[in-house]
Design a protein around this motif. Structure first.
Motif, PDB file in Angstrom:
ATOM      1  N   VAL A 226      -3.808   1.568   1.263  1.00 60.57           N
ATOM      2  CA  VAL A 226      -3.946   2.673   2.214  1.00 60.57           C
ATOM      3  C   VAL A 226      -2.994   2.421   3.365  1.00 60.57           C
ATOM      4  CG1 VAL A 226      -5.432   3.738   3.959  1.00 60.57           C
ATOM      5  CG2 VAL A 226      -6.318   3.302   1.669  1.00 60.57           C
ATOM      6  N   MET A 227      -2.204   3.446   3.711  1.00 53.41           N
ATOM      7  CA  MET A 227      -1.276   3.335   4.841  1.00 53.41           C
ATOM      8  C   MET A 227      -1.389   4.591   5.703  1.00 53.41           C
ATOM      9  SD  MET A 227       2.769   2.318   4.958  1.00 53.41           S
ATOM     10  CE  MET A 227       3.256   3.485   3.698  1.00 53.41           C
ATOM     11  N   ASP A 228      -1.884   4.404   6.916  1.00 51.72           N
ATOM     12  CA  ASP A 228      -2.088   5.516   7.855  1.00 51.72           C
ATOM     13  C   ASP A 228      -1.450   5.128   9.190  1.00 51.72           C
ATOM     14  OD1 ASP A 228      -2.984   7.817   9.098  1.00 51.72           O
ATOM     15  OD2 ASP A 228      -4.978   7.004   9.510  1.00 51.72           O
ATOM     16  N   PRO A 229      -0.115   5.194   9.276  1.00 54.78           N
ATOM     17  CA  PRO A 229       0.572   4.729  10.486  1.00 54.78           C
ATOM     18  C   PRO A 229       0.442   5.711  11.647  1.00 54.78           C
ATOM     19  CG  PRO A 229       2.154   5.572   8.909  1.00 54.78           C
ATOM     20  CD  PRO A 229       0.812   5.662   8.248  1.00 54.78           C
ATOM     21  N   PRO A 230       0.596   5.210  12.885  1.00 55.71           N
ATOM     22  CA  PRO A 230       0.685   6.134  14.022  1.00 55.71           C
ATOM     23  C   PRO A 230       1.950   6.971  13.900  1.00 55.71           C
ATOM     24  CG  PRO A 230       1.260   3.903  14.694  1.00 55.71           C
ATOM     25  CD  PRO A 230       0.755   3.807  13.291  1.00 55.71           C
ATOM     26  N   SER A 231       1.963   8.116  14.567  1.00 54.57           N
ATOM     27  CA  SER A 231       3.146   8.976  14.508  1.00 54.57           C
ATOM     28  C   SER A 231       4.358   8.303  15.134  1.00 54.57           C
ATOM     29  CB  SER A 231       2.872  10.299  15.236  1.00 54.57           C
ATOM     30  OG  SER A 231       1.807  10.973  14.623  1.00 54.57           O
ATOM     31  N   PHE A 232       4.094   7.555  16.202  1.00 58.77           N
ATOM     32  CA  PHE A 232       5.176   6.880  16.920  1.00 58.77           C
ATOM     33  C   PHE A 232       4.575   5.679  17.639  1.00 58.77           C
ATOM     34  CE2 PHE A 232       7.719   6.032  20.698  1.00 58.77           C
ATOM     35  CZ  PHE A 232       9.004   6.026  20.175  1.00 58.77           C
ATOM     36  N   SER A 233       5.314   4.595  17.683  1.00 57.53           N
ATOM     37  CA  SER A 233       4.857   3.425  18.431  1.00 57.53           C
ATOM     38  C   SER A 233       6.049   2.650  18.967  1.00 57.53           C
ATOM     39  CB  SER A 233       4.014   2.508  17.543  1.00 57.53           C
ATOM     40  OG  SER A 233       3.590   1.380  18.287  1.00 57.53           O
ATOM     41  N   ASN A 234       5.945   2.270  20.229  1.00 61.89           N
ATOM     42  CA  ASN A 234       6.942   1.375  20.831  1.00 61.89           C
ATOM     43  C   ASN A 234       6.232   0.184  21.458  1.00 61.89           C
ATOM     44  OD1 ASN A 234       5.724   2.619  22.980  1.00 61.89           O
ATOM     45  ND2 ASN A 234       7.599   3.401  23.909  1.00 61.89           N
ATOM     46  N   SER A 235       5.228  -0.305  20.760  1.00 57.68           N
ATOM     47  CA  SER A 235       4.457  -1.449  21.251  1.00 57.68           C
ATOM     48  C   SER A 235       5.370  -2.616  21.597  1.00 57.68           C
ATOM     49  CB  SER A 235       3.449  -1.883  20.181  1.00 57.68           C
ATOM     50  OG  SER A 235       2.880  -3.132  20.519  1.00 57.68           O
ATOM     51  N   LYS A 236       5.049  -3.286  22.695  1.00 53.94           N
ATOM     52  CA  LYS A 236       5.835  -4.446  23.115  1.00 53.94           C
ATOM     53  C   LYS A 236       5.786  -5.572  22.092  1.00 53.94           C
ATOM     54  CE  LYS A 236       5.171  -3.479  28.040  1.00 53.94           C
ATOM     55  NZ  LYS A 236       4.555  -3.956  29.322  1.00 53.94           N
ATOM     56  N   LYS A 237       4.767  -5.561  21.232  1.00 54.74           N
ATOM     57  CA  LYS A 237       4.629  -6.613  20.227  1.00 54.74           C
ATOM     58  C   LYS A 237       5.573  -6.401  19.049  1.00 54.74           C
ATOM     59  CE  LYS A 237      -0.259  -7.079  21.405  1.00 54.74           C
ATOM     60  NZ  LYS A 237      -1.646  -6.875  20.941  1.00 54.74           N
ATOM     61  N   MET A 238       6.154  -5.185  18.949  1.00 57.55           N
ATOM     62  CA  MET A 238       7.052  -4.880  17.834  1.00 57.55           C
ATOM     63  C   MET A 238       8.497  -5.174  18.211  1.00 57.55           C
ATOM     64  SD  MET A 238       5.474  -1.209  16.624  1.00 57.55           S
ATOM     65  CE  MET A 238       6.761  -0.955  15.396  1.00 57.55           C
ATOM     66  N   ASP A 239       9.288  -5.529  17.203  1.00 54.58           N
ATOM     67  CA  ASP A 239      10.717  -5.758  17.445  1.00 54.58           C
ATOM     68  C   ASP A 239      11.464  -4.445  17.609  1.00 54.58           C
ATOM     69  OD1 ASP A 239      10.392  -8.508  17.237  1.00 54.58           O
ATOM     70  OD2 ASP A 239      10.705  -8.498  15.062  1.00 54.58           O
ATOM     71  N   ASP A 240      10.957  -3.381  17.019  1.00 57.67           N
ATOM     72  CA  ASP A 240      11.618  -2.084  17.049  1.00 57.67           C
ATOM     73  C   ASP A 240      10.551  -1.006  17.222  1.00 57.67           C
ATOM     74  OD1 ASP A 240      13.563  -0.181  16.944  1.00 57.67           O
ATOM     75  OD2 ASP A 240      14.264  -0.656  14.925  1.00 57.67           O
ATOM     76  N   THR A 241      10.967   0.239  17.325  1.00 58.80           N
ATOM     77  CA  THR A 241      10.010   1.340  17.409  1.00 58.80           C
ATOM     78  C   THR A 241       9.622   1.792  16.008  1.00 58.80           C
ATOM     79  OG1 THR A 241      11.777   2.999  17.472  1.00 58.80           O
ATOM     80  CG2 THR A 241      10.970   2.151  19.592  1.00 58.80           C
ATOM     81  N   LEU A 242       8.487   2.471  15.936  1.00 57.86           N
ATOM     82  CA  LEU A 242       8.055   3.107  14.700  1.00 57.86           C
ATOM     83  C   LEU A 242       8.077   4.614  14.907  1.00 57.86           C
ATOM     84  CD1 LEU A 242       6.585   3.360  11.913  1.00 57.86           C
ATOM     85  CD2 LEU A 242       4.443   3.139  13.172  1.00 57.86           C
ATOM     86  N   ASP A 243       8.761   5.308  14.035  1.00 59.58           N
ATOM     87  CA  ASP A 243       8.772   6.769  13.994  1.00 59.58           C
ATOM     88  C   ASP A 243       8.409   7.152  12.569  1.00 59.58           C
ATOM     89  OD1 ASP A 243       9.685   9.424  13.463  1.00 59.58           O
ATOM     90  OD2 ASP A 243      10.924   9.348  15.253  1.00 59.58           O
ATOM     91  N   VAL A 244       7.221   7.722  12.357  1.00 69.48           N
ATOM     92  CA  VAL A 244       6.743   7.922  10.998  1.00 69.48           C
ATOM     93  C   VAL A 244       7.622   8.876  10.207  1.00 69.48           C
ATOM     94  CG1 VAL A 244       5.133   9.833  11.485  1.00 69.48           C
ATOM     95  CG2 VAL A 244       4.645   8.216   9.615  1.00 69.48           C
ATOM     96  N   GLN A 245       8.214   9.879  10.869  1.00 71.21           N
ATOM     97  CA  GLN A 245       9.100  10.784  10.135  1.00 71.21           C
ATOM     98  C   GLN A 245      10.348  10.049   9.658  1.00 71.21           C
ATOM     99  OE1 GLN A 245       8.622  14.390   9.322  1.00 71.21           O
ATOM    100  NE2 GLN A 245      10.034  13.391   7.917  1.00 71.21           N
ATOM    101  N   ARG A 246      10.915   9.242  10.512  1.00 71.44           N
ATOM    102  CA  ARG A 246      12.127   8.487  10.170  1.00 71.44           C
ATOM    103  C   ARG A 246      11.837   7.346   9.191  1.00 71.44           C
ATOM    104  NH1 ARG A 246      13.773   5.186  15.057  1.00 71.44           N
ATOM    105  NH2 ARG A 246      12.195   3.799  14.153  1.00 71.44           N
ATOM    106  N   ASP A 247      10.721   6.663   9.392  1.00 73.91           N
ATOM    107  CA  ASP A 247      10.493   5.389   8.704  1.00 73.91           C
ATOM    108  C   ASP A 247       9.636   5.471   7.441  1.00 73.91           C
ATOM    109  OD1 ASP A 247      11.966   4.057  10.678  1.00 73.91           O
ATOM    110  OD2 ASP A 247      10.187   3.790  11.943  1.00 73.91           O
ATOM    111  N   HIS A 248       8.995   6.610   7.194  1.00 66.11           N
ATOM    112  CA  HIS A 248       8.062   6.636   6.063  1.00 66.11           C
ATOM    113  C   HIS A 248       8.713   6.378   4.700  1.00 66.11           C
ATOM    114  CE1 HIS A 248       9.331  10.888   5.509  1.00 66.11           C
ATOM    115  NE2 HIS A 248       8.874  10.745   4.273  1.00 66.11           N
ATOM    116  N   PRO A 249       9.968   6.806   4.430  1.00 63.94           N
ATOM    117  CA  PRO A 249      10.522   6.497   3.102  1.00 63.94           C
ATOM    118  C   PRO A 249      10.609   4.994   2.841  1.00 63.94           C
ATOM    119  CG  PRO A 249      11.777   8.254   4.142  1.00 63.94           C
ATOM    120  CD  PRO A 249      10.878   7.692   5.195  1.00 63.94           C
TER     121      PRO A 249
END
Length: 311
Positions: A226-249
């Motif tokens: 199961v994978m239910d990511p946030p739409s976007f995340s720029n958490s300080k704990k991450m090395d990069d940002t997460l953008d679900v539209q860009r990154d889902h593939p």
């Protein structure tokens, strides 16, 4: 402010209907009101005698005065027959990053609620979200029904509710991945509430991108993901940002590499304008199942999209 009488009457009517509906289904938490009247853009949820009410932010010229807010609180409490201290009131802004998981600055204690015979710890005040996404109740049950003797992976796990369902369904082992210590500890409490063996159901604090690369290198295999990511995340704990539209593939392709032949991936997002990359259909069997995963009490507004992806 528009007439509160109509709002109160609608709440009372909805409450009677949904409480009867929920009792027949062993559901302790459900949505009572979802922007039914345009002048009152609220989402109001019942948590076993406690109420979580979220206002969807409007323009500054439409903001309530303190007196109007006080009247609204009184109306909600009267209609739902609860004392004011059992009402959590919030304003829902458009969120970016990890804001939906951040603290509100309000004090609140965790309460234990039930869903389909399972127990979950929720906090209606301290965070913008409560610890249990009610709109995925159906999806959780689908996971439970498919988990017997499976090796299960829960990515962007939040408070681990999908894993609780998988374990209840007979999953032989699981790995629950989230980057937040706070939510991994919350998952652990949910596991213990349901008697889940922590030896066979592991909690892993990691960035999901990093975890997937490690799992691929180690040639790990799972039967159900199961994978239910946030739409976007720029958490300080991450090395990069997460953008679900860009990154889902990439995320989905990485999951396919660690999915056993015949295995199942559930992928979900609450990004309204999300479009799944059509190229993924050439690499796996992809079926949108959104209509099957949205519970009856959430059908007034589509709150998520969900796909079943088979290898």
């Amino acid at each position: 402010m528009s007439d509160l009488t109509a709002f109160g009457n609608r709440l009372t009517k909805n409450s009677r209907h949904w409480k009867k509906w929920a009792r027949r289904r062993e559901i302790g938490c459900f949505r009572i009101y979802d922007r039914d009247i345009p002048e009152f853009p609220w989402a109001i949820d019942w948590y076993e005698g406690h109420v979580h009410a979220q206002e969807f932010a409007r323009g500054s010229d439409q903001e309530m005065t303190p007196a109007q807010r006080s009247e609204l609180i009184e109306t909600i409490c009267l209609a739902l027959e609860i004392p004011a201290q059992q009402l959590a009131l919030k304003t829902r802004q458009r969120q970016k990053g990890s804001a939906q998981y951040q603290k509100t600055g309000m004090r609140g204690k965790e309460i234990i609620v039930s869903e389909n015979g399972l127990k979950f710890s929720v906090n209606l005040n301290s965070y913008l979200d409560t610890g249990l996404f009610l709109d995925h109740r159906q999806t959780r049950q689908m996971v439970r029904e498919q988990s017997r003797d499976k090796r299960f992976l829960n990515l962007f796990a939040y408070t681990g509710s999908f894993t609780v369902y998988a374990a209840a369904g007979g999953a032989r082992e699981s790995i629950t991945v989230d980057l937040s210590n706070t939510y991994q500890e919350w998952s652990k409490r949910n596991f213990l509430l349901n008697g889940i063996d922590l030896e066979h159901h592991q909690l892993v604090r990691a960035d999901v991108f990093d975890y997937l690369q490690q799992a691929i290198r180690q040639r790990q295999l799972f039967d159900l993901i199961v994978m239910d990511p946030p739409s976007f995340s720029n958490s300080k704990k991450m090395d990069d940002t997460l953008d679900v539209q860009r990154d889902h593939p990439k995320l989905i392709r990485d999951c396919l590499q660690i999915l056993r032949p015949g295995g199942t991936l559930y992928f979900s997002t609450n990004l309204r304008r999300f479009k799944l990359d059509p190229a993924l259909s050439e690499e796996a069997q992809v079926q949108e199942i959104t209509a099957k995963t949205i519970p009856e009490d959430f059908k007034r507004h589509r709150v998520h999209q969900c796909w079943l992806i088979l290898k």
